[in-house]
Every structure is written in C-alpha cells, then in structure tokens.
Scaffold this motif. Sequence first.
Motif, PDB file in Angstrom:
ATOM      1  N   TYR B   3       0.841  -1.181   0.000  1.00  0.00           N
ATOM      2  CA  TYR B   3       0.000   0.000   0.000  1.00  0.00           C
ATOM      3  C   TYR B   3       0.884   1.242   0.000  1.00  0.00           C
ATOM      4  N   LEU B   8      -1.664   3.365  -5.065  1.00  0.00           N
ATOM      5  CA  LEU B   8      -3.046   3.852  -5.156  1.00  0.00           C
ATOM      6  C   LEU B   8      -3.260   4.538  -6.506  1.00  0.00           C
ATOM      7  N   SER B  12      -5.579   3.304  -9.584  1.00  0.00           N
ATOM      8  CA  SER B  12      -6.721   4.128  -9.981  1.00  0.00           C
ATOM      9  C   SER B  12      -6.886   4.095 -11.498  1.00  0.00           C
ATOM     10  N   HIS B  16      -9.097   0.172  -9.833  1.00  0.00           N
ATOM     11  CA  HIS B  16      -8.929  -0.534  -8.554  1.00  0.00           C
ATOM     12  C   HIS B  16      -9.360  -1.992  -8.644  1.00  0.00           C
ATOM     13  N   PRO B  20      -5.663  -7.048  -3.793  1.00  0.00           N
ATOM     14  CA  PRO B  20      -5.916  -8.410  -3.301  1.00  0.00           C
ATOM     15  C   PRO B  20      -6.753  -8.422  -2.029  1.00  0.00           C
ATOM     16  N   ASN B  21      -7.260  -9.597  -1.712  1.00  0.00           N
ATOM     17  CA  ASN B  21      -8.024  -9.841  -0.491  1.00  0.00           C
ATOM     18  C   ASN B  21      -7.088  -9.718   0.716  1.00  0.00           C
ATOM     19  N   ILE B  22      -7.516  -8.989   1.749  1.00  0.00           N
ATOM     20  CA  ILE B  22      -6.636  -8.800   2.909  1.00  0.00           C
ATOM     21  C   ILE B  22      -6.513 -10.067   3.761  1.00  0.00           C
ATOM     22  N   GLN B 104       3.394   1.790   9.756  1.00  0.00           N
ATOM     23  CA  GLN B 104       4.481   1.530   8.822  1.00  0.00           C
ATOM     24  C   GLN B 104       4.849   0.045   8.831  1.00  0.00           C
ATOM     25  N   ASN B 109      -2.551   1.972   7.123  1.00  0.00           N
ATOM     26  CA  ASN B 109      -2.679   3.187   7.927  1.00  0.00           C
ATOM     27  C   ASN B 109      -3.702   2.991   9.052  1.00  0.00           C
ATOM     28  N   TRP B 188      -7.868  -5.253  10.659  1.00  0.00           N
ATOM     29  CA  TRP B 188      -7.609  -5.494   9.236  1.00  0.00           C
ATOM     30  C   TRP B 188      -6.113  -5.494   8.940  1.00  0.00           C
TER      31      TRP B 188
ATOM     32  N   LEU C 120      -8.677   8.435  -7.433  1.00  0.00           N
ATOM     33  CA  LEU C 120      -7.705   8.169  -6.362  1.00  0.00           C
ATOM     34  C   LEU C 120      -8.400   7.923  -5.030  1.00  0.00           C
ATOM     35  N   ALA C 122     -10.715   6.244  -3.990  1.00  0.00           N
ATOM     36  CA  ALA C 122     -11.543   5.040  -3.904  1.00  0.00           C
ATOM     37  C   ALA C 122     -11.800   4.733  -2.433  1.00  0.00           C
ATOM     38  N   PHE C 125      -9.281   4.580   0.704  1.00  0.00           N
ATOM     39  CA  PHE C 125      -7.944   5.005   0.222  1.00  0.00           C
ATOM     40  C   PHE C 125      -7.045   5.419   1.363  1.00  0.00           C
ATOM     41  N   TYR C 126      -7.667   5.973   2.425  1.00  0.00           N
ATOM     42  CA  TYR C 126      -6.857   6.473   3.537  1.00  0.00           C
ATOM     43  C   TYR C 126      -6.189   5.358   4.340  1.00  0.00           C
ATOM     44  N   TYR C 127      -6.645   4.125   4.164  1.00  0.00           N
ATOM     45  CA  TYR C 127      -5.942   3.027   4.840  1.00  0.00           C
ATOM     46  C   TYR C 127      -4.659   2.659   4.097  1.00  0.00           C
ATOM     47  N   LYS C 128      -4.587   3.074   2.841  1.00  0.00           N
ATOM     48  CA  LYS C 128      -3.489   2.617   1.986  1.00  0.00           C
ATOM     49  C   LYS C 128      -2.389   3.645   1.829  1.00  0.00           C
ATOM     50  N   THR C 129      -2.599   4.834   2.323  1.00  0.00           N
ATOM     51  CA  THR C 129      -1.599   5.871   2.111  1.00  0.00           C
ATOM     52  C   THR C 129      -1.495   6.756   3.345  1.00  0.00           C
ATOM     53  N   PHE C 130      -0.854   7.886   3.215  1.00  0.00           N
ATOM     54  CA  PHE C 130      -0.646   8.837   4.322  1.00  0.00           C
ATOM     55  C   PHE C 130       0.170   8.213   5.450  1.00  0.00           C
ATOM     56  N   MET C 131       1.074   7.280   5.127  1.00  0.00           N
ATOM     57  CA  MET C 131       1.836   6.629   6.195  1.00  0.00           C
ATOM     58  C   MET C 131       3.232   7.224   6.359  1.00  0.00           C
ATOM     59  N   TRP C 132       3.659   7.984   5.385  1.00  0.00           N
ATOM     60  CA  TRP C 132       5.000   8.579   5.453  1.00  0.00           C
ATOM     61  C   TRP C 132       4.919  10.068   5.204  1.00  0.00           C
ATOM     62  N   TRP C 137       0.827  11.638   9.679  1.00  0.00           N
ATOM     63  CA  TRP C 137      -0.618  11.358   9.714  1.00  0.00           C
ATOM     64  C   TRP C 137      -1.312  12.354  10.637  1.00  0.00           C
ATOM     65  N   GLU C 142      -4.133  14.043   8.656  1.00  0.00           N
ATOM     66  CA  GLU C 142      -5.378  13.921   9.411  1.00  0.00           C
ATOM     67  C   GLU C 142      -6.097  15.263   9.501  1.00  0.00           C
ATOM     68  N   LEU C 425     -15.204  -3.010  -4.643  1.00  0.00           N
ATOM     69  CA  LEU C 425     -13.818  -3.009  -4.176  1.00  0.00           C
ATOM     70  C   LEU C 425     -13.722  -3.634  -2.788  1.00  0.00           C
ATOM     71  N   GLU C 429     -11.557  -6.941  -1.739  1.00  0.00           N
ATOM     72  CA  GLU C 429     -10.493  -6.910  -0.743  1.00  0.00           C
ATOM     73  C   GLU C 429     -10.805  -7.746   0.503  1.00  0.00           C
ATOM     74  N   TYR C 440     -15.969  -0.740   6.345  1.00  0.00           N
ATOM     75  CA  TYR C 440     -14.935  -0.338   5.394  1.00  0.00           C
ATOM     76  C   TYR C 440     -15.422   0.795   4.484  1.00  0.00           C
TER      77      TYR C 440
END
Lengths: 77, 417, 893
Positions: B3, B8, B12, B16, B20-22, B104, B109, B188, C120, C122, C125-132, C137, C142, C425, C429, C440
């Motif tokens: 991720y 992302l 897009s 999307h 994959p399935n988590i 991380q 996240n 999750w 973007l 989708a 999306f916030y679970y997949k990014t904003f980590m660095w 965050w 946030e 989606l 997932e 989700y």
Amino acid sequence: MLLIPCPNCGERDEIEFDYGGRAIQYPALNNSMSDWHMVLHQRDNSTETIEEFWYHQSGCECWFKVTRNLNTHEFES
Amino acid sequence: MKYSGFSLLKNSFSGHKHWPNIAADIEPKSRYDIIIVGAGGHGLATAHYLAKNHQITDVLVIDSGWIGGGNTGRNTTIVRSDYLLNASFKLKDFALQLWQALSQELNFNLMYSPRGYIDLAHSDGELEHFLSRANAMRLGGANVEILSSQQVADRVPGIDVSDNARFPVCGALYQPDGGVVRHDAVAWGFARSASTAGVHILQNCPVTGFTAKDNHITGISTTRGNIECNKVLISAASASSKLASMVDIKLPMDLINVQAFVSEPVKPILDSVVNYNAGLAYISQTDKGELVMGGATDGYESLARRGSFSSIEDTLARATQMFPFISRLRLMRHWSGTADIPMDGNAIVGRSPVENLYLNCGWGYAGFKATPAVGWSMAELLATEQLPQLLQPFALDRFKSGALIDDAGIGPYPWLH
Amino acid sequence: MQIRRLKTGGCIDRSKPIYFSFNNRLLDGYEGDTLASALLANNVSLVARSIKYHRPRGIISAGLEEPCALVACADEHGMMIPNLKTTEARLNKGLTARSQNCWPFVELDIGALLQMGSALLAVGFYYKTFMWPKDWWHRVYEKFIRRAAGQGRVTYDADKRLYDKKYAHCDTLVIGSGPTGIEAALSAAESGVSVILIEQDCVIGGSVLWEKTSTDSLTTIKLKQYKNLRFMVNTLAFGQYDHGLILAVEQNKKNVESIFWRIRAKSIVFATGATEQPLVFPGNDRPGIMLAAAVRQYIYRYAVIPGKRAFLAIADQQERELTEKALQVAGVEIVGSLGEGDQITGTSGWHRLRKVHLLNKKSISCDLICVSNGWISNAQLSAQMGDKQTFATSLEQRPNPQQHTGSAKAFVDLQNDVTRDDLALAVREGYSHIELAKRYTTVGMGTDQGKTSWPNAIVELERLSAQDSSRVGLTTFRPPVSPVSFGALVGVETGQRMVPIRRTPFHNAFEKAGCVFQTTGDWLYSRYFRVGKESMNDAILREVSAVRTSVGCVDMSTLGKVDVKGRDALEFLSRVYCNNIDGIKPGRLRYVLMLREDGILYDDGTVAQLADNHFLVTLTSANAGQSWRWLNKLLQLPWPDLDVQLTPVSDHWASLAIAGPQSRNLLADLNPNFEIDKTSFPFASVKQGLLDDDTPCRVFTVSFSGELSYEINVPAGFADQLFKRVLDKGAAYDISPYGLETLDALRIEKGHISVGTEIDGRTTAADLGLGKMVSTRKAFIGSSLLQRPVLQQPDRMQLVGLIPADGSSTIPAAAHLTDAPWQVGKTQTPLGRLTATVHSPTLGHSIALALLERGPQRINQKLWAVSPVEDKSVEVLVVGNCFYDVEGSRLHE
C-alpha cells in the motif's frame, strides 16, 4: 432499562436498584482459603441464565435473588 | 501488494480492480502448530508477531464471526498508558510505543493520532492522585504532565472549567502520546499482515469443543470439522469463559455490558481525548467528525450486547458538564459490547492449568489500547515457552495467591470496576 | 415566490404565510410546510453538497429517511443546529437555514474539484496511504481529512434551550398513526385498556398522506372520543429497550424545546410503516431525483410540484399508477417511463436534473425522476430488541434486479457517497461480510441510519459475492431510529443540577462563620474557615494551632451511622469486623476495621455499645452508602437467622467534634447533665443525656486529631443551636472551627489512616501497621482469604512516616521513594509511594506518610522522595508513621 421484580414492591425500574452480583453462597467463615476462592472468584459463564442478587436501594431495601436470562434479560421465576 | 500513494495512483488507472483480499479465503488444514481462537485485534496481533518475530506461520486464527467483530470493533479507540500500578502501566506503555510505528510496520494506515489524553481531576485530592500516577509513569520512562485547570481550558476549547460546573475541574493528567487509533483498521492491518505471511484466517466458524488427553489438548472441534494442533490460545474476550469451560476451567470473571455512542458528524470541534472522572464519561472526535463517548459499564451481567439507556443518559449528563455545547448535537447511534471483567479488573494472560492451552482474556473495556503489546508478548510465550516479564503479573493463579493487580482498588466485584 | 405551489389543495394554511431565510435568501411558505416542501415550492432544488465529492444534492424524500438534504438551522437564540434534515424541520417564523459542507456557496463549491481526483479517492484510500513521513498522519494528513469530513458546524456556545423528561405507562402503546396504527389504537381503546398512540409527524395519517391531503376528520374525532386513549404527535419513538420500554422525544412544545418520554407499555404495536427504496443507477444523485411516494406526498399534502417534466423509474405497477395519477392531478407532464429491460446509463444537468439517458434510446429531457425500488418495512424498533430480521421478512418487495450501468457514479449510499464500485472493491479486498463492508465503506452509517441505503447495499453485496441474501445478513439495528438531540436526553440534569448536592446540617451556620466549602464526593464539605483576608495556609496554621493548644471544632456529620439492635447484634458485628470486640461493655466504644471477603482492608470506624444488645456503628463518609448496603446484604442473604435490626441514622444526627486540650472544659461549659471527668468519661466511651437541659445529645470520646476530643451528636434540627453555643462558650478558649484541610493535617501528624489514601483497596490491615487488630481467635468476613500467601508476605508495601533528611526541606507531594535522586531520561523502579504529605504546623517541618516495600524494616534508612513531574528530589529519613504524641497520652489528659 430492566423491570426488576422486587419481592416486596413488584416490578420496578432498574434505576431503583443496585446490582449485587452472582448469587454465590458463602462458605462458613472458617472454611478454607480454597473454598472461599472457588466461591468468591470462579465463575461458571457457560450458562445462559444465572442466579443473581439485587438490592432495592431506592425502595424497600430488600436484597433478593432472581434468575435472569443473560441474552434476553427476561427474569424467570 | 504494497500500500502506498504510488500504488493507489497506479491502481486508480485500472479502476482498482487488482487489489488483493486482505485475509485470503482458505480451506482449513487438518493440523496446525498453533491455533488461536478469536480473530480480534489481540488474536490477529499474536498471529502477526508469531510470523514476524518468530517466523512461525503454521498458525490458524479462527473465529465464530468476522475479523474484528467483537470488542475490537466496539470500543472508543482510545490508546493511553496512564495507570498507577506498574504491571498495568508497563504493558500499556509498551503498546503505546508499538502503536507509534505500527502503521508503517503493517503497511496499513491505522491512523494513530497522538492528540493527547486528558484525565480531569475534580478536587485537589484527586489531582494529587494523578500526580502520583504521573510520577510513577515518568519514573517508568513515559511522557506525562500535570495541567492546571487554566492549562486544560487553554488546550481544550469549549470545556467548562467555571464555577457553574457541578464538579469543578481542578487540573488534569495529560499524556501527549495518548490519543486514538482507528479500531477496525487494527484488526484489518494485523489480518492482512498475518495472512500475507501465510497464517490462515478462518471466519464464521465457531469452535465447538477441544479434544484433550492427559491435560494436553490435541485439537479443536469446529463446525467445519476437527483440526489438530500443538498449542491453543484462547483469545476470545467474553467468549473465553465458555471456551475455557469446555476443558473444565472456570475463569474468575463476569461478563458485563459496556456501551458507547456517537453524535452526528460535525466539522472539527474537539482535538484531545478527554475523560471526566466524577462519574465517568470520555469523549473524543473521530476523523469522520462524530463525537464518540463512553462511560461506566451497565453494572450487571449481560450477554445481550444491548444496553440500558439510563447509563447513556448518565454518561451524557457528565459529558454535557464538560462541554455544554454538545447538547445542540444529536445522538446518531449507540451500541454495546460485552466486557469480560476479572475479579481485580485486570486481564488474565499467560498459561492455563491445561499444559498447552494459553489464555488471553479479561481485558474488560481496556483491551484495545494493549493490543500490540499483548500480541507481541503472547507470541513470545507461544514461540519460546518463556513467559515474558511483562506478562508475569497477569497470571490466572493470582486470585488464589493474592497477587492482585487492582488499579481501582475495588475488589472482587467486576460490575463495579 | 412559490412558483411551484399549486393554486389549491394541500394540508397547509394559506392564510398563514411564513417567511424564512435559506442561504441568506428570503423565501416564503405556509404553516404546515416542512422546510423541504417550502424550498420545493420556491423552486429551490439544490440544497446541499455531498460529503465526499461535494456533488450537488437535492431533496430525495419527504421523511426521516432523507439522506441528502441536510442543513444547519438557527435556534431561537441564534445558535446553529447542524445536520437537520429539511424534511423533518417544521417551517417556523423566522427560520434561518443554511447549506452545509460547501464553500463559498452551495451553488459554487470549491470542494467539488475533489471529483477530479475521485479515481484516487476510492473507498478506504486512507488506509493505503498517508503513512509517510511517519508522524505526518497526525500532523498533516489527518488535519485535512478531518476538515473535509464532518457534516455541519457547531460552535462552543452553550445551549440555552430548556428540555424536560417525563414518564408514561400504558397497557397498549401504538407507534405510528397510519391506517394500521389508528385501527390498532381504536380497537385497543374500545376494549377499555389504556392506550397511547404516538406519531413522529406533526399530523396523524402516516401513509394516508402519500395519497390524500389529510386524514379524514372522522378519524380524528374518533380518536378524541376515548378518554383512555392519548395521542401524541411530533413524538419520535427512537428506541425499544428491555421489558416494554419505549423511549421517545416529543418536539414542537410551547415552553420547552422537547420532552424526553420514557413509556413503559404492557404491549407494543409497531405500526411503523415502510420506507421506499431508491434505484441505483449512474448519476442517481442529481437534484430532481425523488422517491415516488415522496413526490405524491409533496403534491397532495403540500400542494407542491417537485418538477414539470417527470420520468418514471418505478418497477411496481400499482406504485407507478398511483404516481401517474398524482402527477396528472398536479399537471406534471410525464415524459417517459422505465420499461422492462430498459437501462438508465446516466443523467445530466448542472445543479438540477435536465436529462436522463437510456441504453439504446435517445436521452429524455426531464427535471424529475420518480424512483421506486420497492419498500422495506421500518423494522428498526422491533429489531433493536434482538428480533432476528431476515431479508425476506424485511423486504416487502424484491428490488428490481435490472442493473443499470454507465460511466457515472451509481450511489448506494447517498449520504456517505458510497458507490456500487466502492462495494465491489470492498468485496474484492475481503470485506464482504455485511458488517465488514459497512465498516470499510461506511455504507448505511450516516445520520439517515442507512434507511435508503442498506437494502440496496445488501442486494449489491449479494450479487458481488454470489451469496444469497440470507447469508449476507443484516447489520445490527442500533438505536436511535433517527437522531435525537443530546439536550433532550440530558434534560434538566445540567450544570449544578446534574447530581444533587449534599449539605450537612451545619452548612448554613458554617457559611455565616466564613467557611470555604469544597466539593467532596456528593458533599459540599467545609474546607477551612477564613478570618478576614487570610490565605488558606494561614487559616490552616491558625486552626491547627487552636486544636493543638486550646480547642477547635469540626463537622463529623458526613460519617455514616448505623443503629444495630438485637439479640445477635454483637455476634453480627464480630463477624463483620476483624477486631475482637466481644469484651465491649455498655458505654464504651472500639476502633474497628472491616475487610472485604478477599481479606483486603475496606473501611474503618467505631462500634459503640449504647446498651445491652444495642450498638451504634460509624462508617467512613466515603463508604457510608456502600457499607450500609453491605451490612444489609450480609444480614439479609447469608445470615437471615441472626436476630439483628439495622437502622440508618446518618441523617438523623448532626455531629460536631470539639478537639483540643480545652475540649473538656468547653464540654463542661455546654452544661451536660452527666459526669465528664477523666474517670467517669474516659477515652473510647459514649454518654447520652442533655446539654443545657434542652438539647438531647450523644457524646463520644473519639479522636482523629490525637487530642482530647468529644464528638457531640445532636438531632439534626439542633445543629444551628449547638454550633452557636459551641462558638459562644468556646470564645473564652479562642475556639476555631476547622475544616477538611486541618482535619487532614492533624491526622497525618498522628499517622492515622484514611480511606482513599492508605485504605486504597489494595492494602491489608497489617500493611498499615494494624495487624494486631486482626483477630486470630475468630472467623470473620475476609479471615479466610486474608491467609493467601501473597497477602502474608513480608516484602509488601507497608506504612511508614517520612521526614526530610535535612530537617527542613519540603517533601514533594505524591512523590515516589527511590534509592537515588530523579534524573531525566533514567527510568527507576520505585520502592514505595507517598500517600499523604503536609507541612506540619505543629512540628514546623514537612512530613509524609508512605507505603514502602518492607517499610518497618527500613526505619532510620535514608531514601529519596522523587517527583519527576515537578522535577524535585528530596532526601528523606524513614520513621514510624506517628509524628506526634506517639504514646497517645494527650487522649487521656
């Protein structure tokens, strides 16, 4: 909010009562440590209904025992 | 698939379609090294650390419902470590350190948001208790401060520290690293990490019994058949009692309903997490904008996951003391969870009287904040057979020996904790 | 201008025009309108912006199911109430409403630019990014997310409106006043039982109002003729709870904002009707797309036409015919209808609908699409109590299986902007369980409680995961059915009225004597007595000095007092307290300790024997209520065979202790009718009689201060008189009344323990140096589990005293004890902690009590009292826990 059957006052709203916990039966005061441990601490949580104590605090101040279903909250007589 | 902002963006373009399935659907094997009963935060964290720290992946995490569907998905998402007693503090403080880097580590996240935890004191005596707690925490290496009522007012706009309050605000304990973590994401994220490492996660499959021989468990029975194993961990919160009773262990805990509720979502109005102590009410604002609140337990045993409204009224009255403006908001949803509360109010973690059966339960309403630390330590115990020092105080036999960890000093009355 | 208002008809009062403001535009409507109907009458179609993509949104429905048209309205004090549905807000004079979640205007909202990046954004999306970077965050991302999220805005101003709470009881409660509800209420009333009929709307009628102007007047007359039937409109039953409890909020009252009703009913009839479901198709969110029954309601009930050219997307024939009829009545042109196999591929329009596009057909120009995808019964209330709902029972008509596909977004949840692609989606997932999908994607989690989204979501999930709907299941229905105001639920329990304030019988007299009070538990208790402009510390010095050198007086009324009578009274007390009290004599009293069943020290107090088989027991203030309950429990449950009667007498007595070397002289001046000399009234005694021949009293010789002391108890009504006489006679000795601060200083000097500090629910009697009081001759509550090995270990934390090693430094409050001073960055495991600290006025230096590992063995050792928070480390000398008059000789002078 439960409607709790007080033996003196009939069904009254939960806010008049105080919970007294599982209806445990005390061993004699001089019984062993392990007797007291088992009765006071160990719980059988495998049943759907339990016997418990309630105290009609804002009423007749009676302590009494009831049987209640933990899933439906229905009292059984 | 990793991720990131980049992935992302890449996905897009393909609508999307390729994420994959988590937690991949699996067909259970006939035997595993370790079976973890309970796919909540704790169980999944244990699986994650078994894989990550000990390279053990022959693991099944099994649950009667969906992942994170128990207390992981029902709490008010607060993380903090302000406990007086060393045992409680240390475990939760270790968790707080882990929370800080967990997004991380899991590449998911979790939205760890250290917006500060503020515990209000309503008398000088109470403030002195908080100072004692804060001093103990500082000695243990935590970052914590004591605030005056003016500092509370400066930090938390909208809070009533005036004389109009029924219980005055005399100051507060302030833990800057405390805050909130998105609770569902924790389940999750751990599930995805464990699953990716090869751990099997089986949802909607209740455990119906254990097969045992000579105080040794050989396997579990499920609605999808029997599965053999070397070790079993029960990590199933309020269901732990029933599971343990299948091998004749009576756990020293009561099951009590705890409620929480949210307002309609509004634009940011409250940054910190604030706890009111005359009675109990804690409040924070979610990233979605809802004010989320909780209070004392319903005070009697229940499995109904459906509460008494009087305790919500009570919590709300206290929350309104803190923040008089909230009465212009509306209650959007209230819900319940079953808290498994032991006789001293503290968790039961470690070995059981059955040789290869391990327990992690009794977290009551305090389990969420401890999630990663418990997973980490439990994995260590399962993998190495060495009981980590952090877990030693939480042994089941402490009720027999008298080595209680009663932070609140309430005694063997779980409904009052 | 109400250009969309029909000339005639409707259940509105055209003689009562109401002016209101919407987004600073002055508009008008009529009494009987909702904000929604008035806006539609004024041809306002764009009402709000959606939460995520800021898409233009209008009014979809005519009821509480409204997902889109949320606005902020000002209350009568000008405070904005966010997130009100235009369909629930009644039109009042001067109503001010504003669109939310848009800037600068609802018509031109910068936030709508977000749609450009929607690929973007989708779901999840916030679970997949904003980590660095790692801490960004909270620090950066946030903040943006939070600002973007949330619906309306609320300010910090306190709510000035009034709310009330009431109870009601009835035999039959009918919820919903549609034809079924009215029928049920009338037939129940006919049978003679007490009936309450509640309706959330401002008029009765329910579904009748979808097809007709109003309920016929005959029904209203019938309802009124039964004295045993009460009907309440504007009352939302929002939740069902245990044992027939329905909670409801009644609004639109004259003198209060609302009334929170708790209605306990023997039987409940849920006549809550059904909610029409929208159709999922690309572009299904444009203003002008409306539920068919809502269109009919606007026409019949409000005489408003929501559009001029209508396209019908209604599967059910009867529903279509009813709608066509209504549109014809209103003169709306029907430009087309969705036929079998037709697919909507999209819609167009800027701020309102202009066209609908059909597959393989040309686009049809229209400004209204009436949609219906079947009906779902409003089962929320009955489901809250755990009635298992299945999809089949709750879906009265299966939704149209036809899938409408196209490039535009097809919304399943219009409030949370959840699209069909988002659900797809989520399933891909692994979030396919309805509860996971809900969490989700946030589908169904909005302020509309998903009334128009979860049925379609289930159909989608069913299709996507190839499960039948019975396996997809339903999410748990959580109260409230529709949001209810916090203010209503709190009622009048705000500010000082939240919890009753307890005052002792001396309160008023103390107030006049310059007392400064402090909230202590539920009590407002005397903290100190201020003379002139002195500081609290000066007051404490003066008060302590009075007690130590002459005499002071303090309020003891908050102590719990229990009168214990009966043949087995002594036996009962012997079982309850750990001390040996069997040797007690009438007229004497004992200091006693009460343990919990698990052997931990719980409470201390006194047992005084008043006569044969008659005792008075005191309980600490903090535990008074709980201990009373506990004594009753023991007597009623395990030991009903004991002949003992308990009477709570705490509130009967006003209790004032006079303490100090002059206290006996003062007592003599109060003129008791009994002997009070050293031998006839020694320490630990009780006497009853009269003071000044007119005041009945009980006097106890007990001492918390360590000085000679008499606790004078008089019936509460004599409190003022007693205090006045004590002050008058005490003037000769320079008496000083004192409060909690001095009480505490005196007890720390004496090393007396207190509940909450030393008795903390973890210590044993032996830990506090009171091991000798624990009987080894008898069994009592806690005696068995007290023998647990860890409770008997020698290395437990035990009570000691501390003085500064240098004799003068101030020991920091709430410090912990360590081997070495505190150093920043170095962790230390403390050996103990301080429980009480005071600068002793009597000794002139700082003293403290502490719980210390192997405490008594460390006496004369030096340790460090460290307070890292205050950055203080003070070297202390461990001493015994009594700092003053160790032999206790002053008690007997």
